[in-house]
Design an enzyme around this catalytic site. Sequence first.
Site, PDB file in Angstrom:
ATOM      1  N   GLY A 148      11.833   2.361   1.079  1.00 35.71           N
ATOM      2  CA  GLY A 148      12.005   1.314   2.086  1.00 35.71           C
ATOM      3  C   GLY A 148      11.062   0.150   1.844  1.00 35.71           C
ATOM      4  O   GLY A 148      10.515   0.010   0.753  1.00 35.71           O
TER       5      GLY A 148
ATOM      6  N   HIS B 286       6.514   5.683  -2.891  1.00 39.19           N
ATOM      7  CA  HIS B 286       6.612   4.323  -3.430  1.00 39.19           C
ATOM      8  C   HIS B 286       5.397   3.536  -2.929  1.00 39.19           C
ATOM      9  O   HIS B 286       5.196   3.434  -1.724  1.00 39.19           O
ATOM     10  CB  HIS B 286       7.845   3.602  -2.899  1.00 39.19           C
ATOM     11  CG  HIS B 286       9.143   4.036  -3.496  1.00 39.19           C
ATOM     12  ND1 HIS B 286       9.675   5.282  -3.322  1.00 39.19           N
ATOM     13  CD2 HIS B 286      10.043   3.348  -4.261  1.00 39.19           C
ATOM     14  CE1 HIS B 286      10.845   5.352  -3.952  1.00 39.19           C
ATOM     15  NE2 HIS B 286      11.103   4.200  -4.535  1.00 39.19           N
TER      16      HIS B 286
ATOM     17  N   GLU C  89       4.656  -1.739  -5.049  1.00 39.92           N
ATOM     18  CA  GLU C  89       5.799  -2.418  -5.682  1.00 39.92           C
ATOM     19  C   GLU C  89       5.841  -3.870  -5.202  1.00 39.92           C
ATOM     20  O   GLU C  89       5.862  -4.794  -6.006  1.00 39.92           O
ATOM     21  CB  GLU C  89       7.107  -1.691  -5.319  1.00 39.92           C
ATOM     22  CG  GLU C  89       8.360  -2.356  -5.899  1.00 39.92           C
ATOM     23  CD  GLU C  89       9.659  -1.690  -5.444  1.00 39.92           C
ATOM     24  OE1 GLU C  89       9.620  -0.876  -4.497  1.00 39.92           O
ATOM     25  OE2 GLU C  89      10.717  -2.008  -6.028  1.00 39.92           O
TER      26      GLU C  89
HETATM   27 ZN   LIG Z   1      12.515   3.575  -6.089  1.00 35.82          ZN
END
Ligand SMILES: [Zn+2]
Length: 340
Positions: free
Chosen positions: A176, A203, A206
């Site tokens: 998300g 995650h 990023e």
């Molecule tokens: Zn990913």
Amino acid sequence: MTSEIENFIRRLPKAELHLHLEGTILPTTLVELSARHDGRALTLREAEALYQFRDFTGFIEAFKAVTRRLRDPEDYELAAWRMMQRLAAQGVVHAEVYISVGVIYMWRKHDPACFEPIFAGLERARERAARELNLSLYWIFDAVRHFSVAEAERVFRKAAEMRAAYPSVIAIGLGGDERLAGSAAFHALYTNAAQAGLRLTNHAGETTGPEAIWEALAIGSERIGHALSAIQDPVLIEELKQRNIAMEMNPSSNVRTGVCASFTGHPLRRCFDRGLLVTINSDDPAFFASDLANEYLLAHTQQGFSGDELRQLAANSIRASFLPEAAKANWLDRIETTVA
Ligand SMILES: [Zn+2]
């Protein structure tokens, strides 16, 4: 004509560790799914247009358009089987695949009975791939961090419950929009998941800075998805190295969503040279017009990775996987003896 290096890459046994099932659905498959579910089916041209986004927000929109058309267990089985066929064709011997369980729940208004039939479809594809393609595969249940902690809790609780019955359910993750939610709020959930025997991915870094990666480490994340911004913080780089934390890097994904200017400038090379446990992955290959073999090829052509260095990346992917040690040792031997 296939070049020698492409041939070598295909023969090299490797693991794909950061791959979203929904992101492997090509426009041609989307057209098929649309024909099953939409009043007026998408044309191939319309489907292809959905994949022509220009930034991270556009990417999320495209991802939603695909996810909305995944409804029945048969849709998931079809998508998973096509994904596995393409993985095997690239010489991928093991994959750990994210399923957006958080999104599945959201579209089905948290109907507790919705998930098992879908998972049964996914498992049919996985078992077939083990038999027919000699591909091993684990599932990672991914929650959407910007929905809410309560929604993530539902996803992780389901993962813990299913882990007991299905060894293929290996880990949890948070995806998300990182710009809307970090990791700290999920600390207790990660602790509970680990106690239930689940591995922890996340995650981080990023679309955000190194502080997001520190936060992901603080809640116990064992592998960091993207970790693109780690290179900005030398102390963090040292920490990742000391703790042998695997980085699931996705260079083409970062270029296509606009968070990294070019493949050449991607921190992949710098992190690799620092001796970090770097892996390369394809994230959402259908959206980024790439696949894992192509990421290896680009590492060679854009960042000068030699045959031996590509072999090292493949070995990293096996080491960073959640496979049992005996299976890892077997693949590492095979990688060692794959001739360039
Ligand atoms: Zn990913």
